[in-house]
Write a protein that holds these residues in place. Sequence first.
Motif, short mmCIF file in Angstrom:
data_model
loop_
_atom_site.label_atom_id
_atom_site.label_comp_id
_atom_site.label_asym_id
_atom_site.label_seq_id
_atom_site.Cartn_x
_atom_site.Cartn_y
_atom_site.Cartn_z
N TYR A 1 -84.98 -33.40 30.08
CA TYR A 1 -85.87 -33.71 31.36
C TYR A 1 -85.28 -32.99 32.52
CZ TYR A 1 -88.26 -36.57 34.86
OH TYR A 1 -88.95 -36.99 36.09
N ALA B 1 -87.06 -30.48 35.08
CA ALA B 1 -87.82 -31.14 36.22
C ALA B 1 -86.84 -30.58 37.51
CB ALA B 1 -87.98 -32.57 36.28
N VAL C 1 -84.46 -35.26 40.38
CA VAL C 1 -84.69 -36.23 39.53
C VAL C 1 -83.44 -37.23 39.65
CG1 VAL C 1 -86.34 -35.52 37.87
CG2 VAL C 1 -83.81 -35.35 37.01
#
Lengths: 492, 194
Positions: free
Chosen positions: A76, A80, A84
Amino acid sequence: MSTVTPNYGYIPGTREIDNTVDHPGHRAPLVLGGKKFADVTDTVTNVAFRPTTWAWRISFVVALSLLGLLGLTLGYLITAGVGVWGNQQPVSWGFPIVNFVFWVGIGHAGTLISAILFLFRQNWRTSINRFAEAMTIFAVMCAGLFPGVHVGRPWLAYWLFPIPNQMDMWPQFRSPLLWDVFAVSTYATVSLLFWYVGMIPDLATLRDRAKSVPAQIIYGILSLGWTGSSRHWMRFEKAYLLLAALATPLVLSVHSVVSFDFAVSQLPGWHTTIFPPYFVAGAVFGGFAMVLTLAIPARRLFGLKDLITMRHLENMSKVMLATGLIVSYAYVTEFFMAWYSKHHYEQFVFMDRPFGVSSWAFWTMITCNVIAPQFLWVKRFRTNVITLFIVAMFINVGMWFERFVIIITSLQRDFLPSSWGVFVPTWVDICMLAGSFGLFFTLFLLFIRFGPVVAMAEVKTVMPEAHAHSGPGGTSLPDEKKSDYWPDESAK
Amino acid sequence: MTTEVETRPHSVAVAEADDPRLVALIAEYKDVDSTVLAARTLRDAGYTCFDVHSPFPIHGIDRHMGLKPTILPWLVLGGGLTGLVGGIGLTGWTMGVDYQFLISGKPFFSWPAFIPVIFEMTILFSALTAVFGMLLLNRLPMLYNPLLKHPSFRRVTDDRFFVVVGTEDEKFDEVETHRLLQATHPVAVERLED
């Protein structure tokens, strides 16, 4: 043998030895239970060849799940982007660097045990050095992960290394961050070599004990055809000594260089000359806590109590107490220097730590790192696995918070009040921290299950029988020094 | 049998099966004392191609066997110097010559700032030399070795000690050497064939 008859050390009414007792003139035995060479081999190889226990399986499933969590969060994160994380201005280093320093520090106890205690001829290191070294390798792997992804675009992480490239650029050797790349990668390489070289004779033992063909082939290849030749042992021991002598200044340099990342900057709370020794002491302190955290359950689960004896645990707790006091002293010195400097930014930062927005982190650190180890002054707590384990857990937590306090609180409050902020970790931060424990414990559990968890060859050298002149017919070599170990006669 | 045999069954079987050749006499011992005595006996009798195999290093055995010290430390010194010069060259040339980049007016050749990198490279090269030099001098990895086929030799990594006298030794004589070894109170003296 006839002159060695002191009876102290035997627990009254039993044939068991309490080897935490000291006698002038005799070394306390480091292998208990009346074990002979073959018993040592059996005890250690049984761990690798017996069926898996439930306790191991459950721990492995938990560790593997956390590792899976790490994989998912990493996926992730990379897709991303590092937004994050909770990293923001002014706290641009956040959790990844806290975790990096924490894990690198953990590794230092392994090298201290394997290299520095070896140079100091501390024979008790032999039972614990192997898995402490394994701990070092796995901790450095966890550490390397964080800067690797913290660069933002991990597929360009090779820019950290001086590789000739089409951009005609070189990394900047005047930057402490590049020193860190060299220090940590050298440390990882040397630790790995040290660990593997020390393991070759023990892998040969596993090769000779293995029943199944795949195990024979794997251990056979890994042990490189080791035959225990004295000519080989001679060069092996020389290489081992040289590696220890090289790893000793190396390990001191690694955390010094890590501390330069902070000390060379101009930020109040970071810009201080005490950082290198303070970081090294803290690393050893936290590392020993992790060794105990691993050793206490492992010796119970795998029946290694006669090899990793109470004396080993007690010695480690003494090192922990000593380094804990150095760390406490460093905390006090930091405050003194802030006051003595008359530098109001510096003074503000050190007032902000105990009383400011992140004071909870500071007081957690003080409780865990300054107060908890004081219990180790008492022998009853040092020789009780439960209290020792609890203290070690406190220190594990405390040392993580120490890095949190240094990194986060200093960045939150820099020179301009208009740029102040408060760091809040996101779920990705938390999951990556938890996931790094998954990586560490997965590798560690695999190693203690299938590898030689105790350095058998080295343990045998610290047994009284390993010295010429102590076995049967020992009068034949008058020029050999007699073993000064007090033999354990509990098996007779 | 050991791994090496199973991974290479044909080369061994085809070449040597018809005519197993004596390569050494091996004597097995139970403790360090008798092993050391046997090594001394062989050394004093003028043997040079013999070896002592043990589960752990026996301290002082090099003296009893008449072994010379290893050259490994000199190799490591060479490796370390290579790392040192390499480190100075890498930092000095990249920062001072090839990629001059002005930061806060600091000199291009800021040698104090290069010390950590030079130090780490010295350590790295020394350590690599120590490990690979040791393996090279010991001729490892050597996955095929007739010793590893011998059933009792498996205990060499456990609790037994072996003295191995190779047939290539000038003094080797099957009967005479056997008698000499037998006099040192071994558990057994056996023929090692390949």
